[in-house]
Design a protein around this motif. Structure first.
Motif, PDB file in Angstrom:
ATOM      1  N   TYR B 257       0.823  -1.212   0.000  1.00  0.00           N
ATOM      2  CA  TYR B 257       0.000   0.000   0.000  1.00  0.00           C
ATOM      3  C   TYR B 257       0.851   1.254   0.000  1.00  0.00           C
ATOM      4  CZ  TYR B 257      -0.178  -2.314   4.630  1.00  0.00           C
ATOM      5  OH  TYR B 257       0.091  -3.063   5.730  1.00  0.00           O
ATOM      6  N   GLY B 258       0.264   2.298  -0.527  1.00  0.00           N
ATOM      7  CA  GLY B 258       1.025   3.535  -0.648  1.00  0.00           C
ATOM      8  C   GLY B 258       0.129   4.754  -0.709  1.00  0.00           C
ATOM      9  N   ILE B 259       0.717   5.884  -0.318  1.00  0.00           N
ATOM     10  CA  ILE B 259      -0.011   7.155  -0.346  1.00  0.00           C
ATOM     11  C   ILE B 259       0.948   8.226  -0.851  1.00  0.00           C
ATOM     12  CG2 ILE B 259      -1.534   8.696   0.979  1.00  0.00           C
ATOM     13  CD1 ILE B 259      -0.961   6.742   3.364  1.00  0.00           C
ATOM     14  N   VAL B 260       0.397   9.137  -1.640  1.00  0.00           N
ATOM     15  CA  VAL B 260       1.143  10.330  -2.038  1.00  0.00           C
ATOM     16  C   VAL B 260       0.290  11.520  -1.607  1.00  0.00           C
ATOM     17  CG1 VAL B 260       2.184  11.609  -3.935  1.00  0.00           C
ATOM     18  CG2 VAL B 260       2.111   9.125  -4.027  1.00  0.00           C
ATOM     19  N   MET B 261       0.908  12.444  -0.887  1.00  0.00           N
ATOM     20  CA  MET B 261       0.142  13.555  -0.316  1.00  0.00           C
ATOM     21  C   MET B 261       0.750  14.896  -0.698  1.00  0.00           C
ATOM     22  SD  MET B 261      -0.720  14.028   3.733  1.00  0.00           S
ATOM     23  CE  MET B 261      -1.878  12.714   3.936  1.00  0.00           C
ATOM     24  N   ASP B 262      -0.112  15.874  -0.875  1.00  0.00           N
ATOM     25  CA  ASP B 262       0.365  17.234  -1.108  1.00  0.00           C
ATOM     26  C   ASP B 262       0.856  17.772   0.253  1.00  0.00           C
ATOM     27  OD1 ASP B 262      -0.491  19.877  -3.162  1.00  0.00           O
ATOM     28  OD2 ASP B 262       0.195  20.196  -1.118  1.00  0.00           O
ATOM     29  N   VAL B 263       2.088  18.166   0.282  1.00  0.00           N
ATOM     30  CA  VAL B 263       2.721  18.546   1.551  1.00  0.00           C
ATOM     31  C   VAL B 263       1.994  19.709   2.237  1.00  0.00           C
ATOM     32  CG1 VAL B 263       4.789  19.694   2.419  1.00  0.00           C
ATOM     33  CG2 VAL B 263       5.011  17.649   1.053  1.00  0.00           C
ATOM     34  N   ASP B 264       1.643  20.726   1.484  1.00  0.00           N
ATOM     35  CA  ASP B 264       1.094  21.939   2.099  1.00  0.00           C
ATOM     36  C   ASP B 264      -0.372  21.832   2.498  1.00  0.00           C
ATOM     37  OD1 ASP B 264       3.475  23.332   1.957  1.00  0.00           O
ATOM     38  OD2 ASP B 264       3.128  23.822  -0.153  1.00  0.00           O
ATOM     39  N   THR B 458       0.693  11.320   7.554  1.00  0.00           N
ATOM     40  CA  THR B 458       0.294  12.651   8.036  1.00  0.00           C
ATOM     41  C   THR B 458       1.338  13.202   9.008  1.00  0.00           C
ATOM     42  OG1 THR B 458      -1.974  11.870   7.856  1.00  0.00           O
ATOM     43  CG2 THR B 458      -1.676  13.953   8.953  1.00  0.00           C
ATOM     44  N   ALA B 459       1.892  12.304   9.828  1.00  0.00           N
ATOM     45  CA  ALA B 459       2.929  12.727  10.782  1.00  0.00           C
ATOM     46  C   ALA B 459       4.204  13.147  10.038  1.00  0.00           C
ATOM     47  CB  ALA B 459       3.227  11.597  11.754  1.00  0.00           C
ATOM     48  N   VAL B 460       4.596  12.355   9.053  1.00  0.00           N
ATOM     49  CA  VAL B 460       5.813  12.680   8.289  1.00  0.00           C
ATOM     50  C   VAL B 460       5.595  13.964   7.486  1.00  0.00           C
ATOM     51  CG1 VAL B 460       7.350  11.868   6.433  1.00  0.00           C
ATOM     52  CG2 VAL B 460       6.622  10.300   8.221  1.00  0.00           C
ATOM     53  N   ASN B 461       4.375  14.122   6.992  1.00  0.00           N
ATOM     54  CA  ASN B 461       4.025  15.327   6.238  1.00  0.00           C
ATOM     55  C   ASN B 461       4.202  16.588   7.097  1.00  0.00           C
ATOM     56  OD1 ASN B 461       2.788  16.152   3.624  1.00  0.00           O
ATOM     57  ND2 ASN B 461       1.326  17.109   5.015  1.00  0.00           N
ATOM     58  N   THR B 462       3.981  16.418   8.398  1.00  0.00           N
ATOM     59  CA  THR B 462       4.124  17.538   9.335  1.00  0.00           C
ATOM     60  C   THR B 462       5.567  18.045   9.337  1.00  0.00           C
ATOM     61  OG1 THR B 462       2.392  16.554  10.668  1.00  0.00           O
ATOM     62  CG2 THR B 462       3.757  18.189  11.758  1.00  0.00           C
ATOM     63  N   ILE B 463       6.510  17.111   9.240  1.00  0.00           N
ATOM     64  CA  ILE B 463       7.920  17.520   9.203  1.00  0.00           C
ATOM     65  C   ILE B 463       8.223  18.210   7.868  1.00  0.00           C
ATOM     66  CG2 ILE B 463      10.304  16.620   9.189  1.00  0.00           C
ATOM     67  CD1 ILE B 463       9.108  14.336  11.049  1.00  0.00           C
ATOM     68  N   ALA B 464       7.595  17.710   6.806  1.00  0.00           N
ATOM     69  CA  ALA B 464       7.856  18.262   5.474  1.00  0.00           C
ATOM     70  C   ALA B 464       7.340  19.687   5.307  1.00  0.00           C
ATOM     71  CB  ALA B 464       7.228  17.357   4.420  1.00  0.00           C
ATOM     72  N   ASN B 465       6.225  20.011   5.960  1.00  0.00           N
ATOM     73  CA  ASN B 465       5.606  21.323   5.692  1.00  0.00           C
ATOM     74  C   ASN B 465       5.896  22.374   6.761  1.00  0.00           C
ATOM     75  OD1 ASN B 465       3.855  20.911   7.827  1.00  0.00           O
ATOM     76  ND2 ASN B 465       2.135  20.317   6.563  1.00  0.00           N
ATOM     77  N   GLY B 466       6.879  22.128   7.584  1.00  0.00           N
ATOM     78  CA  GLY B 466       7.260  23.133   8.580  1.00  0.00           C
ATOM     79  C   GLY B 466       6.546  22.987   9.904  1.00  0.00           C
ATOM     80  N   GLY B 467       6.048  21.796  10.211  1.00  0.00           N
ATOM     81  CA  GLY B 467       5.507  21.526  11.546  1.00  0.00           C
ATOM     82  C   GLY B 467       4.009  21.587  11.673  1.00  0.00           C
TER      83      GLY B 467
END
Lengths: 185, 738
Positions: B257-264, B458-467
Motif C-alpha cells: 500500500y502507498g499514499i502520495v500527499m500534497d505537503v502543504d 500525516t505525521a511525516v508530512n508535518t515535518i515536510a511542511n514546517g511543523g
C-alpha cells in the motif's frame, strides 16, 4: 260532509256510532259544515285576431330568420369553441405523449452516450496507452534530459541572418520616409 | 279530523324506528371505524386506487479526478424481469430460459429456479443491462412473437454506474449496490451528496385505472446528485498503482500500500492498497488463486463464508483501515520531539555498542556489533535503536506522549473516507498512565504500538511542511449539475506540532538518510529526497515483516510526501532494500510529471549518461567522426546514413553502440536481450554492449556498491540492436534498519 259532491252518494249512516254509544254520553259532536258551493266555470271570450299586413308579416319573418341565424351562429360558435377546446386537449395530449417519448429517447441516447464514452475511456486508459506505446510503437517515456531549457536571463538582442546589415542601405525612398513619418508617434 | 293510530300501527312504527336507529347507528359506527380507527389505512387504499405515484430516480453525481477525468458516472440502463405466472407451457418456458441465458449471460439454474415460481408475478433476472443488450432481447422477443414471450419477459428502466478504468483507485472510489447506494469508499462516504433527491409524478387515475389528463398530474422534479472532484491525480495514482502492482510481483508480498500527499494542504494525490478489485465487477474475487481455492470447497456454508471474507478483504482500504508497527520510520517523530524540547541537538552524540539495558531488560541494536560513535544525524541515518532508546528516556514518557499525541497518532486523521481505524489507548498504543519504562524504550524506535499508514504519512508530512499537522482529504470540491463549484474543501491545519526550525532540521537529517543512510535506494539523481526507512515484525507472527519508506521531495522545497509499505515480502524484508527503491522510482516519475526541474550536482553529472548524436543524412565517415565517443556499426553499402538506432537524443553510456543504416528497406538488425541483473554498472554496460545494446542507469549510483536488480527490456526477448535498456540499480550495503 254529505253536502260535498264527492261524498254525495256515500251512506254515512254506517259510520254513525251505535245508539248505545250516545247513551253512554260518548257521542261525538257533529259540526255542520257549510254548504258546498259549486265553482263557476270560467267563461271563454272570443277575441278576434287582427289581420297582419304583408309588410308586418315580412318584417316578422325577417326578424324570425335573423333570430334563427343568431341562434345558429351562436350554436356554431359554441360548437367551434367546444371543438377547438377538444382539439386543443387532444393536441396537448398528443404533444405530451410525443414529449415523453422524445424525452425517453433522449434519456436512452444520453445513457448510450455515457456507455460509449466510458467504453472509449476504458480503451484509452493510461495503462493501455502506455502498453501500446511501449510494445506496439516502441516508444519510451519522456525524460528530463529531453527537455531543453532556454536561457532568457540575458539582454534582448537581434540576430540578422545571411550577413545582412541591420542598417538601412542607401537612400530611403519617399514612400519609406512617408511610412516612417506615419509610424512615428 | 284527527285520529289516533291504532295500537298495532304504533307497534309497527316503533319497530320501524328501532330498525332505522340500528341501521343509522350501524352506519355511524361503520363510518367511525372507517374514518377514525382504520382511517390511515383506508386513506392509503383510496390513494392507491385514485392516484398513481411514480418515482423519478435522481441522477447520481459523477466522480472526477483532479484533472476532471471521469472516474465514475451513472447512465440509464435496463432491468429485465420475468412474470412466471404467465408462463403457459414448458415450450414457452424453455424459450424464455434459453433466450435470457444466451443474451444476458445469466446463470441457467438461477433463471430456471425463478421461472419455476409460477405463483409469483415478478422475478428479477438482471439489472444494469445496457441498451445494446436490451435491443438484442427485444429482437428475440419479437422473433418469437407467436410464443408471446412479451407476456413473460418484461423490461423496466434502471441505472448503471460506470467505472471506466476498472480497478483504478478502486479502494478510494468504492462502488454501489443494486439499489444505487454507495457501499465503500467515496461512494459510501458521500452517498447522500451523490444521490440527490428523487422526484415524483402523482397522477389521478380514472375508474379503469388509466391515467387522467395532465391537469390532474403533479410533478416534483428530481434533484440530481452533486458531482465530486477528487484530489486524486490520475497520473500520480497510475504511477503509484503500477509501482505497487510490480512490487507485489517482485517481492512476493501479500499486500502493498502507498499514499502520495500534497505537503502543504494534506490533499491525497494518490492512494492504493494492492491487490484491489474491479469496480465494474466488485463481487468477483480478483485473486484467481484464492478464487479457485474457494471454489474447490465442497461445504456450501464454508464456501459462502470464505467468499464473503475474501470479498471484504479485497474491498478493504488498508491505508486507512489497517494498522502496522511503523518501526524506524517513527524515529523521525521522536527526533522531532526531542529537538523541539531541547533534549538533544545536532551535536548530541552516542556510542552504540550493540545493546542497551533499560530497566531489567536488555534491548539490542539491529547491528549486533553496534554502530560505534555517532552523531544525532548519523544515528538517524543508521537507524540505531539504542540511540533512540536513549533519546526516548531523555525525553521522558510525558513529553514522549505529548508528541505522540501532537503528531496525531492517538486520534483518527479525519480523512473523508469510511472505516478509518480508530486508535484505542492501552490497546493500540500506550496510554500515558500505563506506559512503563520498557514500553517507552520500545516505542522510541517504533515498536510495541500500531498506527495506520494514513496516520504515519500525516505525521511525516508535518515535518515536510514546517511543523503543521494537516487533516488529509480526498474530495476537493462539489459540482452542481451545471458544473458550477458549490463547495470547496479548505485545507485544515490541525495544529503546529513543532517549530519550522525543528521541522527543517529533521528534514535535513532525513535527506542525509536518503543520500548516504539506510534510505539510499530512494535516491533520485537531480532531486533532493528526504526519507526514512522502516522494518517491523508483525505483532504476534514470527518472521513476517512489513517494510516501509516514508519521505518527501524535493527536500529543499517539499511538494509531495510519500509512504510505501510492503506487507509480508518474501526474502529481503528491510525497508531500505524493499520499499526504498520503489519509492525512489516513484518519486522520479512523479517529480518529472510535476515538472520539478532536476538540479544535478557535479558528482551526479558524471554518472549521467551521454546522449546519442544525430547521424542521419551524414556521410558514413562524418557519422563516425561525430559519434567518436561511441561504437558506430554500419549496416548497408550506402554512402549516407538513412536511419539510426538509438534515435538522436536517447540517453546512453559512453562507448555504447549506435547502429546506422545506409540503405533503404534494409531489415533492422535484432539480437537477444542479455540478462543484466545483479551486475555492477560497468559490468552491466559491458554485457549490454557485447550483445549490441546500450544501457541507461536508473536508481542510486552514488555509491560503489550498487548492483542492478531490474531491466526495462526482459532478458531473452528479441530487440532491435542499439536499443537502450534502462537498468535499475540499488545498494544492498548499509540499508538495513532493523
Amino acid at each position: 260532509m254529505a253536502n260535498y259532491p264527492k261524498y254525495r252518494d256515500t251512506d254515512f249512516a254506517r259510520f254513525e256510532p251505535p245508539a248505545s254509544a250516545y247513551e253512554r254520553g260518548a257521542a261525538r259532536k257533529i259540526v255542520e259544515m257549510p254548504p258546498f258551493e259549486e265553482q263557476k266555470k270560467p267563461q271563454m271570450q272570443l277575441v278576434e285576431k287582427k289581420k297582419k299586413t304583408v309588410a308586418q308579416a315580412r318584417r316578422e319573418m325577417r326578424l324570425g330568420a335573423r333570430q334563427a341565424a343568431k341562434v345558429l351562429v351562436i350554436a356554431i360558435c359554441l360548437l367551434s369553441m367546444f371543438a377547438a377546446l377538444l382539439y386543443g386537449r387532444l393536441r396537448v395530449d398528443e404533444l405530451t405523449r410525443q414529449v415523453n417519448s422524445v424525452s425517453a429517447k433522449l434519456e436512452e441516447a444520453q445513457g448510450e452516450n455515457v456507455r460509449l464514452n466510458m467504453q472509449l475511456d476504458s480503451m484509452i486508459s493510461l495503462e493501455k496507452v502506455e502498453n501500446f506505446a511501449k510494445n506496439d510503437l516502441g516508444m519510451t517515456k519522456v525524460e528530463g534530459y529531453q527537455i531543453e531549457y532556454i536561457d532568457l536571463t540575458g539582454t534582448d538582442s537581434i540576430t540578422v541572418s545571411g550577413g545582412k546589415s541591420a542598417e538601412p542601405k542607401g537612400e530611403t525612398s519617399i514612400t519609406e520616409k512617408l511610412l516612417e513619418y506615419l509610424k512615428a508617434e | 279530523m284527527k285520529t289516533r293510530p291504532s295500537k298495532r300501527t304504533a307497534t309497527r312504527a316503533k319497530w320501524a324506528l328501532i330498525l332505522i336507529s340500528v341501521a343509522f347507528l350501524y352506519g355511524i359506527g361503520g363510518l367511525f371505524f372507517a374514518s377514525i380507527v382504520h382511517g390511515e389505512e383506508n386513506r392509503l387504499k383510496a390513494e392507491r386506487n385514485q392516484l398513481s405515484d411514480t418515482q423519478i430516480a435522481a441522477q447520481r453525481g459523477t466522480i472526477y479526478d483532479s484533472n476532471m477525468k471521469v472516474l465514475a458516472k451513472s447512465a440509464s440502463a435496463w432491468l429485465v424481469y420475468i412474470n412466471p405466472s404467465k408462463i403457459k407451457d414448458d415450450a414457452q418456458k424453455e424459450l424464455v430460459v434459453s433466450g435470457l441465458c444466451s443474451i444476458l449471460g445469466v446463470d441457467e439454474d438461477s433463471v430456471r429456479t425463478k421461472a419455476a415460481k409460477t405463483k409469483t408475478g415478478y422475478q428479477k433476472i438482471a439489472g444494469e443491462v445496457e441498451t445494446d443488450v436490451k435491443e438484442k432481447l427485444q429482437a428475440y422477443i419479437t422473433e418469437h412473437k407467436k410464443e408471446k414471450l412479451s407476456t413473460v419477459i418484461g423490461i423496466d428502466p434502471d441505472t448503471k454506474r460506470y467505472y471506466p478504468y476498472s480497478s483504478f483507485a478502486s479502494t478510494i472510489i468504492g462502488f454501489t449496490n443494486a439499489d444505487d447506494q454507495g457501499v465503500g469508499g467515496i461512494e459510501m462516504q458521500y452517498d447522500e451528496t451523490l444521490t440527490g433527491v428523487s422526484g415524483r409524478i402523482i397522477t389521478a387515475k380514472n375508474a379503469r385505472q388509466g391515467s387522467m389528463s395532465s391537469d390532474y398530474e403533479t410533478t416534483y422534479d428530481a434533484k440530481p446528485g452533486e458531482s465530486l472532484v477528487l484530489t486524486i491525480d490520475e497520473v500520480i495514482q497510475y504511477y503509484l498503482e503500477q509501482s505497487l502492482s510490480q512490487a507485489l510481483v517482485d517481492t512476493g508480498a501479500k499486500y502493498a500500500y502507498g499514499i502520495v500527499m500534497d505537503v502543504d494542504t494534506g490533499a491525497v494525490l494518490g492512494m492504493t492498497s494492492k491487490p484491489d478489485f474491479d469496480l465494474n465487477n466488485p463481487r468477483r474475487i480478483s485473486n484467481q488463486t484464492l478464487s479457485d481455492t474457494i471454489a474447490a470447497i465442497t461445504d456450501e456454508k464454508q464456501r459462502a463464508q470464505e467468499t464473503t471474507n475474501a470479498l471484504y478483504a479485497q474491498w478493504r482500504n488498508r491505508v486507512i483501515s489497517d494498522t502496522y508497527e511503523p518501526g524506524s520510520v517513527f524515529k523521525t517523530v521522536v527526533v522531532a520531539g526531542a529537538l523541539e524540547e531541547g533534549v538533544v541537538d545536532l551535536n548530541t552524540s552516542y556510542t552504540c555498542v550493540g545493546h542497551i539495558k533499560v530497566g531489567d531488560r536488555v534491548r539490542h541494536c539491529w547491528k549486533t556489533g553496534g554502530h560505534g560513535h555517532e552523531t544525532l544525524t548519523q544515528g538517524l541515518m543508521n537507524s540505531c535503536n539504542p540511540f533512540f532508546i536513549t533519546i526516548g528516556q531523555k525525553l521522558g514518557k510525558e513529553k514522549f506522549y505529548k508528541y505522540f499525541d501532537a503528531f496525531g497518532l492517538t486520534e483518527k486523521t479525519g480523512i473523508d473516507l469510511p472505516a478509518e481505524y480508530a486508535p484505542i489507548a492501552g490497546k493500540t498504543f500506550h496510554s500515558l498512565e500505563d506506559m512503563t519504562i520498557s514500553d517507552l524504550a520500545a516505542s522510541s524506535f517504533g515498536q510495541s504500538f500500531t498506527v495506520s499508514p494514513i496516520q504515519m504519512i500525516t505525521a511525516v508530512n508535518t515535518i515536510a511542511n514546517g511543523g503543521k499537522l494537516m487533516q488529509p482529504y480526498v474530495v476537493d470540491s462539489y459540482l452542481d449539475s451545471d458544473g458550477n463549484v458549490v463547495k470547496k474543501t479548505v485545507p485544515t491545519v490541525k495544529r503546529q506540532v513543532v517549530s519550522e526550525k525543528t521541522a527543517s532540521t529533521v528534514a535535513n537529517m532525513m535527506e542525509q538518510v536518503v543520500s548516504i543512510g539506510t534510505g539510499k535506494n530512494a535516491y533520485v539523481a537531480g532531486y533532493h529526497v528526504a526519507g526514512k526507512t522502516g522494518t517491523s515484525e508483525k505483532l504476534g507472527v514470527e518472521d513476517v515483516y512489513i517494510a516501509s519508506f516514508a519521505g518527501f521531495a524535493p527536500a529543499d522545497d517539499p511538494q509531495i510526501s510519500i509512504l510505501i509499505a510492503i506487507d509480508e515480502p518474501v526474502g529481503a524484508h528491510g525497508g531500505g532494500a524493499v520499499a526504498a527503491p520503489i519509492a525512489g522510482r516513484l518519486l522520479e516519475q512523479i517529480l518529472t510529471y510535476l515538472n520539478v526541474e532536476p538540479q544535478y550536482e557535479d558528482s551526479e553529472i558524471s554518472n549521467i549518461s551521454s546522449v546519442a548524436p544525430s547521424l542521419v543524412s551524414l556521410s558514413v565517415s562524418e557519422a563516425k567522426n561525430t559519434a567518436s565517443k561511441f561504437t558506430v556499426r554500419v549496416v548497408g553499402n550506402g554512402d549516407k546514413v538513412i536511419s539510426q538506432t538509438p534515435a538522436a537524443g536517447q540517453q546512453m553510456r559512453k562507448g555504447g553502440v549506435i547502429v546506422v543504416y545506409t540503405e533503404e528497406n534494409t531489415p533492422k538488425e535484432t539480437a537477444v536481450v542479455p540478462d543484466l541483473n545483479n551486475l555492477s554498472i560497468s559490468d552491466a554496460n559491458r554485457r549490454a554492449i557485447d550483445a549490441g545494446f546500450n544501457i541507461r542507469i536508473s536508481g542510486t549510483t552514488n555509491s560503489g556498491e550498487v548492483l542492478s536488480y531490474k531491466q526495462s527490456l526482459a532478458a531473452g526477448t528479441e530487440a532491435e540492436k542499439g536499443s537502450v535498456i534502462t537498468v535499475y540499480f540499488k545498494s544492498n550495503v548499509n540499508v538495513q534498519d532493523a
